[in-house]
Every structure is written in structure tokens, then in C-alpha cells.
Write a protein that holds these residues in place. Sequence first.
Motif, PDB file in Angstrom:
ATOM      1  N   TYR A 409      -6.202  34.367  10.420  1.00 17.74           N
ATOM      2  CA  TYR A 409      -5.719  35.607  10.979  1.00 17.74           C
ATOM      3  C   TYR A 409      -4.390  35.546  11.109  1.00 17.74           C
ATOM      4  N   ARG A 410      -3.830  36.877  11.128  1.00 16.45           N
ATOM      5  CA  ARG A 410      -2.542  37.079  11.255  1.00 16.45           C
ATOM      6  C   ARG A 410      -1.906  37.768  12.469  1.00 16.45           C
ATOM      7  N   LEU A 411      -1.325  37.592  13.414  1.00 11.07           N
ATOM      8  CA  LEU A 411      -0.770  38.306  14.641  1.00 11.07           C
ATOM      9  C   LEU A 411      -0.098  39.435  14.501  1.00 11.07           C
ATOM     10  N   ALA A 412      -0.180  40.656  15.227  1.00 15.34           N
ATOM     11  CA  ALA A 412       0.611  41.578  14.902  1.00 15.34           C
ATOM     12  C   ALA A 412       0.556  42.533  16.335  1.00 15.34           C
ATOM     13  N   ASP A 418       3.458  39.197  12.045  1.00 14.66           N
ATOM     14  CA  ASP A 418       3.795  38.048  12.047  1.00 14.66           C
ATOM     15  C   ASP A 418       3.881  37.673  10.483  1.00 14.66           C
ATOM     16  N   GLU A 419       5.203  37.026  10.134  1.00 16.26           N
ATOM     17  CA  GLU A 419       5.073  36.560   8.778  1.00 16.26           C
ATOM     18  C   GLU A 419       4.251  35.364   8.467  1.00 16.26           C
ATOM     19  N   THR A 420       3.992  34.604   9.209  1.00 15.99           N
ATOM     20  CA  THR A 420       3.236  33.223   8.987  1.00 15.99           C
ATOM     21  C   THR A 420       1.715  33.545   9.493  1.00 15.99           C
ATOM     22  N   SER A 421       0.892  33.180   8.883  1.00 17.46           N
ATOM     23  CA  SER A 421      -0.506  33.269   9.252  1.00 17.46           C
ATOM     24  C   SER A 421      -0.787  32.157  10.137  1.00 17.46           C
ATOM     25  N   VAL A 422      -1.771  32.389  10.785  1.00 20.70           N
ATOM     26  CA  VAL A 422      -2.604  31.341  11.643  1.00 20.70           C
ATOM     27  C   VAL A 422      -3.761  30.805  11.129  1.00 20.70           C
TER      28      VAL A 422
END
Length: 871
Positions: A409-412, A418-422
Motif C-alpha cells: 500500500y502507499r500512504l497519503a 508518499d513517494e515510496t510504497s510500503v
Amino acid sequence: MSSNSNRIETYEDFVKVHGVLLAASGLPQSLHRQLFQKLTTETFDAGSYFKIEVCEDGRQRRLVLDSQSMPKESNVFLVDHAWTFRLSDAFSQLQEVPGLAQRMASLMCVDTDLDTDIEEVDAVNGVLHENGTKSNVEDILESEIHNATEKGDGTVKWLELEDADIGDDMLLSLNLSSKFLDLQALSLCGNKLETVEIIVQEVTKLKNLRALWLNNNPVLKKCDHCMEGAILQGCPKLEIYNSNFTINFGEWALGFCGEVYDKDNPSSLCLREGPLQSVTSLDLSNRCIHNLVNKAFSPAEMPSLSHLNIRGNPLEQTSVRELLEVLKGFPCLQSLGVDIPGPLGESAIEILESLPTLCTLNGVTASKILEEGKHVIDSMLQPRLPEWSADQPLADCVLSAMWLYLMTYRLANEEKIDETSVWYVMDELGSAVRHSDEPNFRVAPFLFMPEGKLSSAVSFSILWPIQNVYKSDECTRDFLYGIGEDKQRSARLTAWFHTPQSYFINEYEKHCQKLQFKSLSYTPTKSSNTESLHRSDGCASRVYTDIPYVEEFLTRTEFVITTEPKDADIIWTSLQVDEDMKKATGITDQQYLNQFPFESCLVMKHHLAETVQKAHGSPEWLQPTYNLETHLPQLIGDYYVRKRDGLNNLWILKPWNMARTIDTSVTDDLSAVIRLMETGPKICQKYIEFPALFQGRKFDLRYIVLVRSMDPLEIFLSDVFWVRLANNPYSLDKHSFFEYETHFTVMNYGRKFNHMNTSDFVREFEVDHQVKWLEIHQRVKNTIRSVFEAAAVAHPEMHSSKSRAMYGVDIMLDSSFQPKLLEVTYCPDCTRACKYDTEALVTGEVVKGADFFNYVFGCLFLNETAHVTPL
């Protein structure tokens, strides 16, 4: 929320804060309140409903319902995350976090103790023998003769001597032909036979032999087809050899696969005429069958055949037409398994149209195939199972297996994404939920913010039933939920399953053939008439810019800065100027703009590759490049061909339209390539594994290209270019792929930055590599010219008389000092060009950094050529 804090305490507050997340998860509204209760009480109760079972010989686990039943959408379960990380931190965390590698290895079934455990179990069961003795084998033979005598005439026709430690000398001493003259099936699997001559001598004495299994004997590792040929010559009735059909196959081999013949019933002597008449299901998969047109394989012999599997056979001696004609003759044939593409062609739809009696093809109903328009289908794919060796470090085992388990997922927040995915791995229970095209559960990530803000977020996954489920049912989910064939679903399943390699290789070969015939030559359609902005009244041209360096360093008297876009003669902006922006700012088509129409064909990475391929096919200066959103099958085919041919398979994945190597990865893992699509649209490009190095480090070159016109093509190369150096020594060690400062060169955004003067770099490079830079420079110029010619010929709509633009072109040199195009950048960052004085490569003149934008604007708008080279 509570008056004493921001902590969520009511269901209403929970929905208010998490409304978007709830909608995105797909969780039915009827389960929202139950989710709230479990989150706020930290209730992990899935263990009361499910159990985890080992499968695939201990190399996978699956989740099974342990309660009596679970109705659709009746419950929701919290699944914890066992490991959450950024991709660049994966290796270091596995090394440094206590117990992490051990837990992940156990969860992913790559414990290095597993092989030992299996051996211990086998030893207990008597499978491992230190000393195979002749007496044990003779006991087996006597037992077989005794059983045959009790049942009939004492003739043994089926003999299994597997894993009995039989070597060459023992085989000779057993003298099987004297005891079993009418033997029809002999299995010697898993023994210690080594000598071709001895095996041929003893086996060919058994003239009535129909089937011989020598699998897993040392002799097969060193002999060629000569042994098989000699055995077939000496045993003319042999139909099965080492599980494969021989050229003599017929009724017996088909009867064996159709479960007519086995140890209890080894021949047709006790059967009435037509031993295959009762066969309804026939599995001929992976039998190395070359020609299926056979007297025994016919509707007359098998009139009741309704299920047939012919996967994994070359069948190259039977034409598509011949095989279809044979299959059409089976009146009851309802289910067929076959490779697609394969012996019946490349299209599932065409197969169904040719065989109208089929209800299922490769396990998928005919109606579903026709409805979805699937040409290649397969519901019986074998899972990719983790592979490792006993001497492999535990962290490496996990790194190779993790792509089978990861989710992302990606935080926003309201301001930015967020440029970098988790990436994360669900706990043991969540990771045991395997894939199905028809799942009975759904899983989704969920961020719980107990204090109502992102900084308090805790990540979970939520699991709920989407079908009625009953005790002992396997609980499955769709790994590609919401992704259909329009988004290459079948190809993307390759991340988890062994998909038909032949299909992808065929797609790759067609792609290569198409590129071979691309060769468009550039011919200008207009004469050069680029006008200069020198004003006859002596007034300066007004320039609007949002770029600080232009505002600071554009000091020529011919230009003056204005703060209003609508008042400017020239718009020089870092933003994309579209119709909405024109309306908002008052920009008109009469103003000069530092953008060309449709320039995305150059500055977006997937379009750049398409543009070059459309014009030039596969030029040497462009690495093989695939848009993963449209050409994933071709990439997979390329990967398989390289693997087959023993070639390097290292690839770099780049987002379509992000700079500074954000979300860029290097990998040689096909599953990783496919899974990384989940973090956004990307290209996949063959990595330059052997680049030219400078003092042992990787580097690339940033060139500045000025474009006055696309038709005719008027482009200029700035005398100022600069080198960008990696910080760490270059390495192809797998662990280095996680090290940004080893494989990437953009360091001027929060990393250790080492600027090197271009002239110093060139002089040292020439000495270190014994080359002449001017020769390299000429090849670079030719490459850049070819890039813009490709755009001009493939996209003539780019031309605009009111456009002038500056582009950054990034070039890397391979170990043979040949240029390789990396990317083209719109409105490049020219901090270095303005900050440092540079010695021009050709003229030797010093170009002042403070004058950089003066000569850029002079070239583009005043038709000057100071400090630039026409291309």
C-alpha cells in the motif's frame, strides 16, 4: 471523540475518520460495526475458526475452515502484519532485526532445516537405506511369485523393485528373465544402476515388456538416447519408457493412463474384447507424445471418452488440422486439457469453435471463455514454490521467496502521496490464504487511526467470507482482485504460478519480428524559417518564469522578467501548460512556450520507448524495453528465452513519469518484476549489467539539448554537460540491488553529493580507459540526434512554430563505451550548469555558470550558436 483526547471511542467517529478507507477496502457495510469493535478491543479471533495445514510437500501452507460453516459476509477477522518495510530496507532488516529472518523463513516455508526433517522422517519410515541387501530384494521376488501362484498360474507380469539399492552387480545376479519371462511392467526407480551395457543386456531379455521405469537412477544423468534406442530395439513391445510414451505406444499405454491396466490387472487376457471401451477419462499429460494419430487412440476404441488431458506433449508430428479431426470424432468429449498455444493452435476460442461438444477447456467453462474473450486460459497452473539450498543464508532464502507473499500500500494524506510504497507480509494465518480465480474470501489492507490522524495509524489486513463456506473447505482469495484480462491478468499470474512458457516465448518472438521491420527515415517537410525574437524597436522580450535560476541568471538586455503570464512574450515554466492552465493564467497560443505539443512521446519513459521502437525498431543504443501495462507477455517471453539460453536476466523497473529514480528497482526475479507493477505503471528495461566505470563506480552523463524546431529538426547540444557518480563501488552482488548509492547516480536530493568538474572527469577517464573522449562524444551526438529524429518522424504533430524547449538527455556508457539512452527529461534541473563554471569539451573555452541561461535563451530565441553545437 472523547473530550479529553482525540481517541476514537464511538462507531460514528470511526466511520467519520475511516469512511474513505472503508469504501476502498470493499468491506460490506453490514460488517463495519463488527470491524470497529474488533479494532478497538484488539480482537484477533480467527484462530477459533480456521486451521493451517501443510501442503505441497511442506513447501506451502493453506488455510482451512475448522468451524462447521460460515455464511457469506457473516464475519470479519483482523490479520496482523508480521513484517512491514520499504523495499530498500528489506535486506538490512532481515539481517538486523532479531528473529525476523527466522520467522519469515518459517512462514514462507524456506526453513533450511526442512530437508533434514524430511530425511529424518524418511529414515524412520525405512526409505533411507544404508545397505541395500540382496536378501531383501529376493524376499520381494519370492513374495510376488507366491502371490501370483495363489491368484492364478504363478506368472508375475508386474514387478516393482523401487528404492531397493539395486546396483549393476545385483541386477545381474537377480537374473530376472529366468524367473519372469512374461513380465509386462518393470519398475526399477530410485536404485543405483550406472552401466548402460548391463541394463540393456538384462532388460532386453524381457521380450514381452510393455513398460519400463528407470527413473532416478545414476545412469540417466550420464547416458544419452543410445540406451533408450537399444532397449526399444530389444523390447519391440515396449510402450512406456521412464514414464514417457515410446513410438510403439498403443492400447497398453493408453489403458495404463486410463486406469484399465495396473499391478492387479497387467494385461488384457482376462478382459473381453475392446479393453478401452469403458475408458471415460484419459490423462496423457507430460508423456512426451510426438504423434497422437494412432489406431488405438480413436473413437472406435474409446467411444465413451469424455475427459482428456494432453498437456505437456510436443505433438509436433501431428498437425493442428489432423488432431482436431481426431478429437471431433469422440462423441462424448466434454472436457479437454491442452497447452495454449500448442498442438491445437493459439486460441482457446478457436478450439471451442472447432470442438463444439466441449463444456470445459483447461478447467474453465466454455461459456466463460467465450463470454470473456479469453484466448489463453489455464485453471490448473502449478504454483511457484520457494527454492533454496542448504548453504544459502536465511535472509537470502526469504528475499527470493517473499514475492510470493508480499502485499503493498502507499500512504497519503490530503496534501501529498508518499513517494515510496510500503510492502508487508501478513501473519501466518493471512499468508496461508492461497489464490483462486473463484475465491470464497476477500482480503484488504486497512489502516486504523485510533487517534483520528495518520501519525497514529496501525496497519492490519481484514479477512471476510464472500461465499458460503463449510467445514474443511480451503479458504482462498483472488491475488489479482479486480484485475481482468484487459489488464493482463493471465500474464500477471506468472508471479505465483508456472504459466505456459511457450505462449510467452511466442509473443516475444512476434514482438521481435515486428521491431525488425521498423526503420523510418527522417525527411523534413518544411524549410528552415525559425524566426528570431530580436525586436526592431529595441524593446526587450518579456519572460514569465517560475524557475528561480532563470529569474536570477537571465540577465541579457534582450529579455526582461515579468510576473504576469498573460503579459509575457515567452512562458518558461516547470509546469505542464494545458487548456485549464491557459484559461486560469491568460496564456495564449501567440506566446512562445518552453514546451512542444505531444512532447510526452519523449519525456514519459513508456512513450519514449514506443517512439524509438516505432521509428528505429531495436537500435543498439536503447536497451530492450517493455511497457508493463501493455507488453508484459512479451517481457515474460524475453525473460524465459534469456533463462533458457543462460543469459543475464537483470532488469530495472522505472515509473512512467517520476524523476530522481523514485520507485525504481533492480531485480533478476520475474515474480518481483510482475509484483512491482502494483506500485504504479512502469517500464521494465534490460539492466546494463556491465557499464563503463569511473574509479570503480557507476556513472551517467546529463546532456542539455535545445530544440528550436521539430520540422525541420533544429536541435543543439549545449557545450555544458556533467557527470553524475554513484557513491559506492559498483557490484552485481544480489544484496547490492537494495543499495541506492551503488546502482543509482542522482545524489543531489538529500544524499552525499560529490560534484566533479567535467573536464577533470574526461581527462581522468581517457587515462584510465585509454580512450579518446571525442570519439565517444561523437557517438553520443549521433544517438541524441537519432532520438529526436524518431520523435519527428513518429510524431509530426509535435511541431509548433511557437515552441522552444530545453531537454535533459541522460546517457550511460557500456563497458565497450557505446552510448545507451536512459531517459529524456522536460525542463531539467540545471543547478550544476548555473553553479559551476565549465570548460567546453571541443573549444576549450570556459563557460561561466552565471551565463548558462543567457546563451540558452540566445540560442532558442535569438538564433545564436554560442556555446552550443548543432546536431
